[in-house]
Design a protein around this motif. Structure first.
Motif, PDB file in Angstrom:
ATOM      1  N   VAL A  43       0.907  -1.448  -0.149  1.00  0.00           N
ATOM      2  CA  VAL A  43       0.053   0.098  -0.505  1.00  0.00           C
ATOM      3  C   VAL A  43       0.763   1.146   0.255  1.00  0.00           C
ATOM      4  CG1 VAL A  43      -0.563   0.248   2.326  1.00  0.00           C
ATOM      5  CG2 VAL A  43      -2.310   0.743   0.875  1.00  0.00           C
ATOM      6  N   MET A  83      -3.232   8.042   3.408  1.00  0.00           N
ATOM      7  CA  MET A  83      -4.135   7.303   3.360  1.00  0.00           C
ATOM      8  C   MET A  83      -4.698   7.274   2.138  1.00  0.00           C
ATOM      9  SD  MET A  83      -4.490   4.326   3.695  1.00  0.00           S
ATOM     10  CE  MET A  83      -4.276   2.825   4.510  1.00  0.00           C
ATOM     11  N   LYS A  84      -4.703   9.327   1.695  1.00  0.00           N
ATOM     12  CA  LYS A  84      -5.093   9.717   0.330  1.00  0.00           C
ATOM     13  C   LYS A  84      -4.854   9.059  -1.061  1.00  0.00           C
ATOM     14  CE  LYS A  84      -4.780  14.444  -2.004  1.00  0.00           C
ATOM     15  NZ  LYS A  84      -6.318  14.464  -2.118  1.00  0.00           N
ATOM     16  N   ARG A  85      -3.400   9.112  -0.955  1.00  0.00           N
ATOM     17  CA  ARG A  85      -2.300   8.173  -2.568  1.00  0.00           C
ATOM     18  C   ARG A  85      -3.608   6.665  -2.711  1.00  0.00           C
ATOM     19  NH1 ARG A  85       2.021   7.803  -1.502  1.00  0.00           N
ATOM     20  NH2 ARG A  85       2.363   9.809  -2.290  1.00  0.00           N
ATOM     21  N   PRO A  86      -3.353   6.256  -1.973  1.00  0.00           N
ATOM     22  CA  PRO A  86      -3.900   4.416  -2.110  1.00  0.00           C
ATOM     23  C   PRO A  86      -5.369   3.800  -2.199  1.00  0.00           C
ATOM     24  CG  PRO A  86      -2.426   4.584   0.229  1.00  0.00           C
ATOM     25  CD  PRO A  86      -2.504   6.220  -0.647  1.00  0.00           C
ATOM     26  N   THR A  87      -6.873   5.110  -1.458  1.00  0.00           N
ATOM     27  CA  THR A  87      -7.471   5.718  -1.301  1.00  0.00           C
ATOM     28  C   THR A  87      -8.519   5.683  -2.572  1.00  0.00           C
ATOM     29  OG1 THR A  87      -8.258   7.352   0.103  1.00  0.00           O
ATOM     30  CG2 THR A  87      -7.944   4.491   1.543  1.00  0.00           C
ATOM     31  N   ALA A  89      -6.370   6.094  -5.106  1.00  0.00           N
ATOM     32  CA  ALA A  89      -5.889   5.159  -6.780  1.00  0.00           C
ATOM     33  C   ALA A  89      -6.869   4.067  -6.834  1.00  0.00           C
ATOM     34  CB  ALA A  89      -4.859   5.086  -6.754  1.00  0.00           C
ATOM     35  N   SER A  90      -7.397   3.866  -5.816  1.00  0.00           N
ATOM     36  CA  SER A  90      -8.534   3.017  -6.043  1.00  0.00           C
ATOM     37  C   SER A  90      -9.333   3.193  -6.104  1.00  0.00           C
ATOM     38  CB  SER A  90      -8.522   1.730  -4.465  1.00  0.00           C
ATOM     39  OG  SER A  90      -9.599   1.278  -4.557  1.00  0.00           O
ATOM     40  N   ARG A  92      -9.939   5.795  -8.188  1.00  0.00           N
ATOM     41  CA  ARG A  92     -10.305   5.718  -9.621  1.00  0.00           C
ATOM     42  C   ARG A  92     -10.195   4.437 -10.855  1.00  0.00           C
ATOM     43  NH1 ARG A  92      -6.109   9.890  -7.681  1.00  0.00           N
ATOM     44  NH2 ARG A  92      -4.727   8.694  -8.734  1.00  0.00           N
ATOM     45  N   THR A  93      -9.928   3.622 -10.366  1.00  0.00           N
ATOM     46  CA  THR A  93     -10.638   1.985 -10.569  1.00  0.00           C
ATOM     47  C   THR A  93     -11.967   1.790 -10.359  1.00  0.00           C
ATOM     48  OG1 THR A  93      -9.858   1.001  -9.061  1.00  0.00           O
ATOM     49  CG2 THR A  93      -8.227   1.291 -10.461  1.00  0.00           C
ATOM     50  N   ALA A  95     -13.728   1.009  -7.704  1.00  0.00           N
ATOM     51  CA  ALA A  95     -14.483   1.264  -6.681  1.00  0.00           C
ATOM     52  C   ALA A  95     -14.952   1.897  -5.409  1.00  0.00           C
ATOM     53  CB  ALA A  95     -12.802   0.358  -5.431  1.00  0.00           C
ATOM     54  N   ASN A  96     -15.768   0.959  -4.486  1.00  0.00           N
ATOM     55  CA  ASN A  96     -16.782   2.168  -3.299  1.00  0.00           C
ATOM     56  C   ASN A  96     -15.393   1.989  -2.267  1.00  0.00           C
ATOM     57  OD1 ASN A  96     -18.693   2.730  -2.403  1.00  0.00           O
ATOM     58  ND2 ASN A  96     -20.295   1.811  -3.514  1.00  0.00           N
ATOM     59  N   VAL A  97     -15.069   2.885  -2.183  1.00  0.00           N
ATOM     60  CA  VAL A  97     -13.835   3.174  -1.075  1.00  0.00           C
ATOM     61  C   VAL A  97     -14.304   2.949   1.086  1.00  0.00           C
ATOM     62  CG1 VAL A  97     -11.649   4.097  -0.770  1.00  0.00           C
ATOM     63  CG2 VAL A  97     -11.157   3.520  -2.573  1.00  0.00           C
ATOM     64  N   VAL A  98     -13.842   2.543   1.283  1.00  0.00           N
ATOM     65  CA  VAL A  98     -13.697   3.077   2.954  1.00  0.00           C
ATOM     66  C   VAL A  98     -12.823   3.282   3.442  1.00  0.00           C
ATOM     67  CG1 VAL A  98     -14.755   1.656   4.784  1.00  0.00           C
ATOM     68  CG2 VAL A  98     -15.406   0.792   2.848  1.00  0.00           C
TER      69      VAL A  98
ATOM     70  N   TYR B 185       2.494  19.359   0.037  1.00  0.00           N
ATOM     71  CA  TYR B 185       1.935  17.998  -0.102  1.00  0.00           C
ATOM     72  C   TYR B 185       1.231  18.916  -1.744  1.00  0.00           C
ATOM     73  CZ  TYR B 185      -0.975  13.839  -0.386  1.00  0.00           C
ATOM     74  OH  TYR B 185      -1.036  12.585  -0.959  1.00  0.00           O
ATOM     75  N   ASP B 188       0.165  13.599  -6.711  1.00  0.00           N
ATOM     76  CA  ASP B 188       1.376  12.968  -7.655  1.00  0.00           C
ATOM     77  C   ASP B 188       0.481  12.018  -8.711  1.00  0.00           C
ATOM     78  OD1 ASP B 188      -0.232  11.094  -5.506  1.00  0.00           O
ATOM     79  OD2 ASP B 188       1.187  11.830  -4.555  1.00  0.00           O
ATOM     80  N   TRP B 215      -0.784  -1.113 -10.120  1.00  0.00           N
ATOM     81  CA  TRP B 215      -1.146  -1.429  -8.598  1.00  0.00           C
ATOM     82  C   TRP B 215      -2.840  -0.838  -8.107  1.00  0.00           C
ATOM     83  CZ3 TRP B 215      -0.729   3.795  -5.548  1.00  0.00           C
ATOM     84  CH2 TRP B 215      -0.681   4.094  -4.081  1.00  0.00           C
ATOM     85  N   SER B 216      -2.913   0.013  -8.221  1.00  0.00           N
ATOM     86  CA  SER B 216      -4.210   0.975  -8.228  1.00  0.00           C
ATOM     87  C   SER B 216      -5.750   0.199  -8.251  1.00  0.00           C
ATOM     88  CB  SER B 216      -4.950   1.654  -9.055  1.00  0.00           C
ATOM     89  OG  SER B 216      -3.746   2.908  -9.480  1.00  0.00           O
ATOM     90  N   LEU B 219      -5.372  -2.444  -4.919  1.00  0.00           N
ATOM     91  CA  LEU B 219      -5.388  -2.166  -3.679  1.00  0.00           C
ATOM     92  C   LEU B 219      -6.865  -2.581  -3.556  1.00  0.00           C
ATOM     93  CD1 LEU B 219      -3.779   1.289  -4.186  1.00  0.00           C
ATOM     94  CD2 LEU B 219      -2.880  -0.925  -2.644  1.00  0.00           C
ATOM     95  N   THR B 220      -8.026  -2.891  -4.703  1.00  0.00           N
ATOM     96  CA  THR B 220      -8.752  -2.550  -4.008  1.00  0.00           C
ATOM     97  C   THR B 220     -10.141  -3.316  -3.220  1.00  0.00           C
ATOM     98  OG1 THR B 220      -9.816  -1.622  -6.085  1.00  0.00           O
ATOM     99  CG2 THR B 220     -11.820  -2.903  -5.103  1.00  0.00           C
ATOM    100  N   PHE B 223      -9.898  -1.781  -0.144  1.00  0.00           N
ATOM    101  CA  PHE B 223     -10.594  -0.501   0.981  1.00  0.00           C
ATOM    102  C   PHE B 223     -11.569  -0.416   0.215  1.00  0.00           C
ATOM    103  CE2 PHE B 223      -6.463   1.624  -0.233  1.00  0.00           C
ATOM    104  CZ  PHE B 223      -6.360   1.326   0.691  1.00  0.00           C
ATOM    105  N   ASP B 224     -12.491  -1.965  -0.309  1.00  0.00           N
ATOM    106  CA  ASP B 224     -13.306  -1.925  -0.456  1.00  0.00           C
ATOM    107  C   ASP B 224     -14.709  -2.427   0.425  1.00  0.00           C
ATOM    108  OD1 ASP B 224     -13.016  -4.176  -1.601  1.00  0.00           O
ATOM    109  OD2 ASP B 224     -14.666  -4.462  -3.689  1.00  0.00           O
TER     110      ASP B 224
END
Lengths: 243, 243
Positions: A43, A83-87, A89-90, A92-93, A95-98, B185, B188, B215-216, B219-220, B223-224
């Motif tokens: 992550v 946790m901004k970058r990985p959530t 990124a997810s 943008r694909t 995913a419904n992120v928690v 900040y 990125d 990567w993105s 990660l799902t 976070f989902d």
């Protein structure tokens, strides 16, 4: 004992630095070495802010409780749990992120610490001295404002780096028997008592007989008040709700 | 690049080990190297449980999500955040101790991670392979029961150690430009997109074209869903109330 273990065991916090500057390419190399540390599920939940603006360095030195070396060290880094970058990124694909789970706060803090410790070791392997600055958590909101940290990012600690102008004594550690336990947790009061004797001698020696303390007594300011009681609300405000 | 930085940058998680056992004296040396890491206000807020009981090793392998190497590695350590030892030490000197602050949870987690990363580096410097086991947080209460962890102590992660029987490819990391920021900040997204390409190639190559991810997308699963939603109540139950 191989040279790397010898290096690890010779760590001391350095708070006085020469005027010599760390080449930028070396600093990048230290951070790359940091990134090579293990990361939970890949992550990489961290960002590092390289504070170069002299006014901000002075401001952070004050906000961290008057630690002048934050301003005077060759370089100062703020290690942030991110946790901004990985959530995002997810997200943008599709995913419904928690967000805001306690587990995420823990993962990001641990990822950040593993990474930073590699930076510290890499720095020391190049003859640099370092000092972690937990004091940035005295005023984490002000620090976050200075560095324009967005939501889902928080500053965990800072690190001064530079060429050492001092070689402080090694600070003793608890006996390994106190902290390493076989199969189950057991009491370690006896080893703590022995360590109190060690630290009493250490403080006497360093102070020329003027400091009368030991490990247990020295911890009291950490625990007899609510140290950094703002941290809970601060983390919630940053989007780390600890759900 | 000096040999220590080279070592740091050659880290990979090892999950297959030979039958060779780590000598006990070496294991002690690795933990001592761990203890030499910086510690917040000298609090040393960690304990390490060396799990030698084969039944417990098997049980933890299952509780961590079916990770057989937890049982088969030469050694398995559970790194615990420990606020019991320092708060009780302070209490014995007559201090009126406050517990359960969010700050204390953070300090203990970071102290534990810095210490563990030194153990990892020391191990790798001796030709050992290691793998962090965050999966112990899948069932942290059951793990705590197995290891008889008292209140104010919680397991942060485990670590397998042994002589490697594999040399996995190095796993790429985000470009340093993504995670290292100057003074403030900033976004990125572009570097993340480039890194998605890197990881897509990495997964294709390793899977012989069968794994289509990046990567993105990878990660799902983190976070989902609410990953490890029990962590909050677990920590509160252990006396880390995050006040």
């Amino acid at each position: 004992m191989n040279p790397t273990i010898e290096l690890l065991k010779s760590h001391r916090s350095v708070r006085k630095f020469t005027e010599q500057k760390i080449p930028h390419e070396l600093l990048l190399e230290l951070v790359r070495a940091g990134q090579a540390a293990a990361t939970s599920s890949h992550v990489q939940a961290y960002s590092v802010i390289h504070v170069t603006d002299p006014a901000n360095r002075e401001a952070i030195a004050e906000l961290a409780g008057g630690q002048g070396y934050v301003a005077s060290a060759s370089d100062f880094l703020v290690f942030c749990a991110d946790m901004k970058r990985p959530t995002e990124a997810s997200e943008r694909t599709g995913a419904n992120v928690v967000r805001g789970m306690t587990e995420q706060m823990l993962v990001a803090s641990v990822d950040t610490a593993l990474m930073a410790q590699n930076v510290a070791v890499a720095a020391e392997s190049e003859g640099l001295g370092i000092c972690y600055i937990g004091g940035i958590r005295n005023n984490p909101q002000a620090i976050s404002d200075l560095l324009h940290l967005p939501e889902h990012v928080f500053p965990v600690f800072g690190m001064c780096l530079g060429y050492p102008a001092q070689t402080p004594d090694l600070k003793p550690r608890l006996p390994v028997e106190a902290i390493l336990k076989t199969d189950r947790y057991d009491a370690d009061d006896k080893q703590v008592a022995a360590f109190d004797d060690t630290m009493q001698q250490y403080y006497r020696q360093r102070s020329g007989g003027n400091k009368e303390s030991d490990w247990s007594r020295n911890l009291t300011p950490l625990f007899d008040t609510k140290l950094r009681p703002h941290m809970r609300d601060f983390l919630i405000e940053r989007g780390f709700e600890m759900k």
